[in-house]
Design a protein around this motif. Structure first.
Motif, PDB file in Angstrom:
ATOM      1  N   LYS A 173       0.829  -1.205   0.000  1.00 17.26           N
ATOM      2  CA  LYS A 173       0.000   0.000   0.000  1.00 17.26           C
ATOM      3  C   LYS A 173       0.861   1.251   0.000  1.00 17.26           C
ATOM      4  N   LYS A 174       1.907   1.251   0.805  1.00 17.15           N
ATOM      5  CA  LYS A 174       2.736   2.444   0.940  1.00 17.15           C
ATOM      6  C   LYS A 174       3.608   2.678  -0.288  1.00 17.15           C
ATOM      7  N   GLU A 175       4.131   1.607  -0.884  1.00 18.53           N
ATOM      8  CA  GLU A 175       5.095   1.766  -1.966  1.00 18.53           C
ATOM      9  C   GLU A 175       4.480   1.648  -3.356  1.00 18.53           C
ATOM     10  N   ALA A 176       3.576   0.689  -3.535  1.00 18.67           N
ATOM     11  CA  ALA A 176       3.057   0.429  -4.883  1.00 18.67           C
ATOM     12  C   ALA A 176       1.822   1.256  -5.216  1.00 18.67           C
ATOM     13  N   LEU A 177       1.088   1.696  -4.190  1.00 17.52           N
ATOM     14  CA  LEU A 177      -0.176   2.375  -4.443  1.00 17.52           C
ATOM     15  C   LEU A 177      -0.145   3.836  -4.008  1.00 17.52           C
ATOM     16  N   ARG A 178       1.044   4.425  -4.010  1.00 14.33           N
ATOM     17  CA  ARG A 178       1.132   5.858  -3.709  1.00 14.33           C
ATOM     18  C   ARG A 178       0.378   6.655  -4.765  1.00 14.33           C
ATOM     19  N   VAL A 179       0.387   6.147  -5.999  1.00 18.27           N
ATOM     20  CA  VAL A 179      -0.371   6.749  -7.092  1.00 18.27           C
ATOM     21  C   VAL A 179      -1.517   5.814  -7.432  1.00 18.27           C
ATOM     22  N   THR A 180      -2.739   6.312  -7.437  1.00  6.72           N
ATOM     23  CA  THR A 180      -3.904   5.485  -7.726  1.00  6.72           C
ATOM     24  C   THR A 180      -3.912   5.086  -9.193  1.00  6.72           C
ATOM     25  N   PRO A 181      -3.983   3.781  -9.501  1.00  5.08           N
ATOM     26  CA  PRO A 181      -4.037   3.356 -10.910  1.00  5.08           C
ATOM     27  C   PRO A 181      -5.289   3.874 -11.603  1.00  5.08           C
ATOM     28  N   ALA A 182      -5.149   4.151 -12.896  1.00  4.22           N
ATOM     29  CA  ALA A 182      -6.288   4.652 -13.658  1.00  4.22           C
ATOM     30  C   ALA A 182      -7.318   3.567 -13.900  1.00  4.22           C
ATOM     31  N   ASN A 183      -6.850   2.341 -14.134  1.00  3.67           N
ATOM     32  CA  ASN A 183      -7.743   1.240 -14.493  1.00  3.67           C
ATOM     33  C   ASN A 183      -7.043  -0.076 -14.175  1.00  3.67           C
ATOM     34  N   MET A 184      -7.680  -1.182 -14.526  1.00  5.18           N
ATOM     35  CA  MET A 184      -7.143  -2.493 -14.194  1.00  5.18           C
ATOM     36  C   MET A 184      -5.814  -2.768 -14.896  1.00  5.18           C
ATOM     37  N   GLU A 185      -5.677  -2.367 -16.144  1.00  3.09           N
ATOM     38  CA  GLU A 185      -4.421  -2.605 -16.867  1.00  3.09           C
ATOM     39  C   GLU A 185      -3.278  -1.826 -16.227  1.00  3.09           C
ATOM     40  N   GLU A 186      -3.537  -0.594 -15.833  1.00  4.09           N
ATOM     41  CA  GLU A 186      -2.499   0.179 -15.170  1.00  4.09           C
ATOM     42  C   GLU A 186      -2.173  -0.409 -13.802  1.00  4.09           C
ATOM     43  N   ALA A 187      -3.188  -0.913 -13.101  1.00  2.00           N
ATOM     44  CA  ALA A 187      -2.935  -1.564 -11.811  1.00  2.00           C
ATOM     45  C   ALA A 187      -2.056  -2.790 -11.987  1.00  2.00           C
ATOM     46  N   ARG A 188      -2.313  -3.570 -13.034  1.00  2.00           N
ATOM     47  CA  ARG A 188      -1.503  -4.763 -13.285  1.00  2.00           C
ATOM     48  C   ARG A 188      -0.044  -4.386 -13.513  1.00  2.00           C
ATOM     49  N   ILE A 189       0.211  -3.373 -14.341  1.00  2.00           N
ATOM     50  CA  ILE A 189       1.579  -2.945 -14.630  1.00  2.00           C
ATOM     51  C   ILE A 189       2.239  -2.380 -13.376  1.00  2.00           C
ATOM     52  N   GLN A 190       1.506  -1.548 -12.653  1.00  2.00           N
ATOM     53  CA  GLN A 190       2.037  -0.911 -11.449  1.00  2.00           C
ATOM     54  C   GLN A 190       2.426  -1.945 -10.396  1.00  2.00           C
ATOM     55  N   LEU A 191       1.551  -2.923 -10.160  1.00  2.00           N
ATOM     56  CA  LEU A 191       1.827  -3.938  -9.139  1.00  2.00           C
ATOM     57  C   LEU A 191       2.944  -4.882  -9.569  1.00  2.00           C
ATOM     58  N   GLU A 192       3.003  -5.232 -10.847  1.00  2.00           N
ATOM     59  CA  GLU A 192       4.053  -6.139 -11.310  1.00  2.00           C
ATOM     60  C   GLU A 192       5.418  -5.451 -11.282  1.00  2.00           C
ATOM     61  N   ASN A 193       5.456  -4.165 -11.628  1.00  2.00           N
ATOM     62  CA  ASN A 193       6.724  -3.428 -11.539  1.00  2.00           C
ATOM     63  C   ASN A 193       7.197  -3.351 -10.098  1.00  2.00           C
ATOM     64  N   TRP A 194       6.258  -3.107  -9.174  1.00  2.00           N
ATOM     65  CA  TRP A 194       6.645  -3.050  -7.762  1.00  2.00           C
ATOM     66  C   TRP A 194       7.086  -4.422  -7.266  1.00  2.00           C
ATOM     67  N   ARG A 195       6.415  -5.471  -7.701  1.00  2.00           N
ATOM     68  CA  ARG A 195       6.817  -6.831  -7.303  1.00  2.00           C
ATOM     69  C   ARG A 195       8.253  -7.099  -7.704  1.00  2.00           C
ATOM     70  N   TRP A 196       8.647  -6.636  -8.890  1.00  2.00           N
ATOM     71  CA  TRP A 196      10.036  -6.829  -9.329  1.00  2.00           C
ATOM     72  C   TRP A 196      11.002  -6.093  -8.399  1.00  2.00           C
ATOM     73  N   VAL A 197      10.693  -4.856  -8.040  1.00  2.00           N
ATOM     74  CA  VAL A 197      11.551  -4.096  -7.116  1.00  2.00           C
ATOM     75  C   VAL A 197      11.610  -4.797  -5.767  1.00  2.00           C
ATOM     76  N   TYR A 198      10.453  -5.252  -5.282  1.00  2.00           N
ATOM     77  CA  TYR A 198      10.391  -5.923  -3.973  1.00  2.00           C
ATOM     78  C   TYR A 198      11.256  -7.177  -3.953  1.00  2.00           C
ATOM     79  N   ASN A 199      11.210  -7.957  -5.032  1.00  2.00           N
ATOM     80  CA  ASN A 199      11.956  -9.216  -5.072  1.00  2.00           C
ATOM     81  C   ASN A 199      13.431  -9.028  -5.409  1.00  2.00           C
TER      82      ASN A 199
END
Length: 301
Positions: A173-199
């Motif tokens: 919530k703090k790192e990946a969702l600082r910016v609200t995604p516009a839609n589901m496709e943007e949420a998918r990209i945003q969360l997957e990019n953050w997952r890569w940074v996290y891992n």
């Protein structure tokens, strides 16, 4: 720190060193700098006081799974992220956004199993997507047993049982969702990019400042389509009817609709009780005198 407000002094220092920067001050000095510029609040510091955790010894002994609380996207639709992580390495197996929690658990886990292999057990909460209605069993639990994976559920109203994934949700919530995604496709990209940074980038203090990807190893048990189970010769088998009930002598006992049209084994214990087994799992105990279920709990034999 502005780009990653969830990162503390040690994390920031370790990331800068890993990127090749030199003459980085010690973590205490970094923390003093963050304090000087108003980047640390007392409330956030208190949240990070250490507490005792349990941890599996090896990768894939246990995965933890849960839906993060929903959030509204810019297009006014709600997003429900399903998170799966390895207990030992903290490796984020999956972080997938969905418009609903219905009918997504098995497809997402199938993708995870195909990519990373099968874990020994999966810990989840008692939500309807994971745990059974009317104290029965879900299709998800039955499917896991078909793959010889032990389903485990945390105690109701005890989220600390899943402390790691609850902490993971706060970080997301703090790192990946600082910016609200516009839609589901943007949420998918945003969360997957953050997952890569996290891992791959973010070091974890619980891992000795290693990254989850440097610790995690895929399972040696590959995914397979469930096969019919061969019970021991002489086993007393009973078929579960279309409504999820079994009939045994004068007794009619409800197991679960999810178990309909399967066979279970009846195995007598001491003290006028018997066990109900599905494959190599004990799923219930029955009081033969009272003619009622006295326990529903899945255990691997």
């Amino acid at each position: 720190r502005a780009d990653n407000p969830g990162w503390g002094a040690k994390t920031i220092r370790d990331v800068l060193l890993a990127e090749g920067h030199r003459n980085i001050p010690c973590a205490k000095t970094v923390n003093n700098i963050l304090n000087r510029y108003g980047c640390i609040s007392l409330e956030e510091s208190q949240k990070r006081q250490p507490f005792t955790r349990f941890e599996k010894d090896l990768c894939n002994q246990m995965w933890q799974a849960d839906f993060k609380g929903e959030f509204r996207m810019a297009d006014n639709n709600y997003c429900y992220p399903l998170d799966i992580m390895d207990d030992h390495s903290r490796f984020a197996i999956k972080v997938t956004p969905h418009l609903s929690t219905a009918n997504v658990v098995i497809p997402v886990f199938t993708e995870a199993f195909r990519e990373f292999g099968l874990p020994d057990s999966i810990l989840s909460d008692n939500g309807a997507q994971f745990a059974g209605f009317r104290k029965g069993y879900t299709q998800f639990e039955r499917w896991l047993m078909d793959l010889d994976i032990l389903p485990i559920h945390g105690r109701p109203i005890h989220p600390q049982t899943q402390g790691k994934i609850e902490r993971f949700h706060r970080t997301l919530k703090k790192e990946a969702l600082r910016v609200t995604p516009a839609n589901m496709e943007e949420a998918r990209i945003q969360l997957e990019n953050w997952r890569w940074v996290y891992n791959e980038i973010r070091p974890h203090h619980s891992l000795g400042l290693k990254t989850p990807s440097s610790v995690y190893q895929p399972s040696t048990r590959p995914y397979y389509e469930p096969k019919p189970y061969i019970y021991d010769e002489g086993a007393r088998l009973i078929k579960v009817n279309n409504w999820g009930y079994i009939r045994f002598g004068p007794m009619q006992l409800f197991l679960s609709e999810a178990m309909a049209d399967t066979h279970v084994e009846i195995r007598f214990d001491d003290n006028d009780t018997f066990s109900i087994l599905y494959r190599n799992y004990k799923i219930a105990s029955v009081d033969a005198i009272e003619q009622k279920l006295v326990e529903r709990h899945i255990r691997r034999l």
